[in-house]
Motif scaffolding. Structure first.
Motif, PDB file in Angstrom:
ATOM      1  N   GLY A 146     -16.027  -1.379 -31.093  1.00  0.00           N
ATOM      2  CA  GLY A 146     -16.803  -2.176 -31.910  1.00  0.00           C
ATOM      3  C   GLY A 146     -17.481  -1.258 -32.957  1.00  0.00           C
ATOM      4  O   GLY A 146     -17.954  -0.263 -32.559  1.00  0.00           O
ATOM      5  N   THR A 192     -16.003   2.456 -33.308  1.00  0.00           N
ATOM      6  CA  THR A 192     -15.027   2.148 -34.158  1.00  0.00           C
ATOM      7  C   THR A 192     -15.526   2.066 -35.719  1.00  0.00           C
ATOM      8  O   THR A 192     -16.824   2.197 -35.736  1.00  0.00           O
ATOM      9  N   THR A 231     -16.714   0.709 -39.429  1.00  0.00           N
ATOM     10  CA  THR A 231     -17.337  -0.561 -39.752  1.00  0.00           C
ATOM     11  C   THR A 231     -16.314  -1.390 -40.618  1.00  0.00           C
ATOM     12  O   THR A 231     -16.311  -2.650 -40.645  1.00  0.00           O
ATOM     13  N   SER A 254      -9.192  -0.942 -37.061  1.00  0.00           N
ATOM     14  CA  SER A 254      -9.957  -0.412 -36.170  1.00  0.00           C
ATOM     15  C   SER A 254      -9.077   0.766 -35.486  1.00  0.00           C
ATOM     16  O   SER A 254      -7.947   0.170 -34.908  1.00  0.00           O
ATOM     17  N   ARG A 258     -15.528  -7.003 -34.187  1.00  0.00           N
ATOM     18  CA  ARG A 258     -15.423  -6.869 -35.424  1.00  0.00           C
ATOM     19  C   ARG A 258     -16.409  -7.486 -36.339  1.00  0.00           C
ATOM     20  O   ARG A 258     -16.612  -8.786 -36.054  1.00  0.00           O
ATOM     21  N   ARG A 302     -18.819 -12.249 -37.046  1.00  0.00           N
ATOM     22  CA  ARG A 302     -18.443 -11.637 -35.964  1.00  0.00           C
ATOM     23  C   ARG A 302     -17.164 -12.035 -35.439  1.00  0.00           C
ATOM     24  O   ARG A 302     -17.496 -13.269 -35.276  1.00  0.00           O
TER      25      ARG A 302
END
Length: 479
Positions: free
Chosen positions: A265, A394, A396, A400, A418, A428
């Protein structure tokens, strides 16, 4: 086979048990790599009143300076000077221009070794002898010396500032039973020191570069974990609760015991909170936990957890929780692995959190090495019967990508967090990307971070592109 323990933490592991009595070892390396400190530490570790260590100098530093530089080290024992560790100077035997000057030097070292039976004999620097004689005489001298000492129980150390080309052709190296190469590698944010066992007769030693550190306790070696036999994973079964409401339902009842899970994330999405909740749940289950962090200190993590009602401070005091904080400027992969192994060996550890993978990859500087390192680290943790949760950064915005290092294949479970945009609202989302040998929910669910931490809520409906792409849609047919 009988071995002489070096007394240097980690080095005997690399050497397969230590040095063989009567053997010849060359410590080679550039100036400042730690040869003299290593040799002297071995002397003080092995010397006794019955079998002392003898440290010969040729044209290196004066004895008073050598001893003065030992003051900061814990292994240095001033009372051992003379009775147990003896410093002798060989320079006077080689200063004149007479031919055959190596003969008296060899005779002196051999005579003392035969008569007094020392446990360790050091010549520092052996390379300096090349400045006083030719190659032929030097070859005969080294051959004579090593042959005579081979019939004793003394291990002989030859130190020298040898270049790689000299290591390939020098007579010392052809006669040596063991060759240890020490190196200093400048790099950012911290430099690295490493050693490699180039040659060792009759022993299965650990290959590759092994990090070492010179600290107040002296010379420490941290064997690279890829060369260690982790043994089979402990047999553990069942599922363990994550502590995150709603997540265990998506995972078919929880995380498999003894498995490795990665939470992917972007920054700020809730990965650290998820890791803290995982640890808090373990503590509630009366499990011992280890939290490895590269950014937040133990105090910062305790305060963060307290905002959600999780008392990690009490667990720290009772040693139910160990927080190992490694500042990024001090992060070294081999040192980190050694510290984790120490914790696993110190008592049962049920849960391990590492936050995060990105810092470890940054510290490695060896992209080709990192997958093997990560596999070995995961194997060590699993071999101890612990369940691993590791976070990984990862991007933003946008899709991803594979985490830095490309090691997702090592993990049993992959959880993706995410940020999503819904009607001008940033939320989210969470989904289980992978669970090895286990069924799991395929839903993309929203989650929130509230007073109780991270909570997984209902599946998202009529939303696409959460994973960074848009599904093809069947065109609407009009009549």
């Amino acid at each position: 086979m009988k071995r002489l323990a070096t007394g240097v933490p980690g080095l005997d592991v690399v050497l397969g048990g230590g040095l063989e009595p009567g053997s010849v070892t060359v410590l080679a390396g550039a100036p400042g790599t730690g040869k003299t400190i290593l040799a002297q530490q071995m002397c003080f570790a092995n010397a006794t009143l019955e079998h002392r260590s003898v440290y010969y100098t040729t044209l290196s530093e004066p004895h008073s300076k050598l001893v003065r530089h030992l003051d900061p080290f814990d292994f240095f024992a001033p009372e051992s000077l003379g009775p147990q560790v003896e410093y002798l100077h060989l320079g006077d035997l080689i200063r004149d221009d007479r031919p055959g000057r190596m003969g008296p030097l060899v005779d002196e070292v051999a005579r003392k070794t035969m008569d007094e039976h020392p446990v360790l004999v050091v010549i520092d620097s052996a390379k300096a002898l090349r400045d006083f004689t030719g190659e032929r005489e030097l070859r005969m001298a080294f051959y004579d010396l090593t042959s005579r000492l081979a019939h004793t129980d003394a291990a002989l150390l030859l130190l020298g500032e040898y270049t790689p080309s000299e290591m390939a052709a020098g007579v010392e190296f052809s006669l040596a039973d063991t060759i240890i190469h020490l190196a200093y590698e400048p790099r950012e944010p911290i430099d690295r020191r490493w050693l490699r066992v180039v040659k060792m007769r009759g022993t299965h030693h650990l290959e590759g570069k092994h990090t070492f550190r010179i600290s107040p306790i002296g010379f420490e070696v941290f064997p690279r974990i890829e060369t260690l036999d982790t043994g089979p994973a402990q047999e553990v079964s069942g599922r363990i609760p994550s502590g995150i409401p709603g997540l265990d339902d998506l995972m078919g009842g929880g995380i498999g015991a003894g498995e490795a899970t990665v939470i992917l994330g972007p920054s700020g999405v809730g990965k650290t909170i998820g890791g803290l909740r995982f640890v808090a749940e373990g503590i509630a289950q009366n499990e011992r936990c280890l939290y490895v962090t590269f950014q937040d200190t133990a105090d910062q993590l305790v305060k963060m957890a307290a905002t959600f009602g999780w008392d990690l401070g009490a667990a720290l005091e009772k040693e139910h929780l160990v927080v190992h904080h490694v500042p990024l400027g001090e992060l070294d992969l081999d040192l980190l692995a050694a510290r984790i192994r120490e914790q696993l060996a110190g008592g049962p550890v049920h849960r391990v959190v590492i936050d995060s993978l990105a810092e470890m990859v940054f510290a490695s500087r060896e992209s080709d090495r990192f997958p093997a390192y990560a596999r070995s680290l995961t194997g060590i943790i699993r071999a101890a019967g612990a369940t691993l949760l590791i976070t990984s950064e990862t991007t933003t915005l946008g899709p991803s990508p594979e985490p830095i290092g490309g090691v997702t294949f090592l993990f049993h479970n992959v959880i993706l967090l995410r940020y999503i945009e819904m009607n001008s609202f940033t939320g989210r989302a969470l989904n289980i990307v992978k669970m090895r040998n286990s069924d799991h929910s395929k839903d993309v669910c929203c989650f929130t971070i509230g007073a109780d931490g991270l909570t997984v809520r209902n599946p998202l409906e009529s939303v696409t592109g959460v994973l960074g792409w848009s599904a093809l849609r069947t065109p609407t047919v009009t009549s």
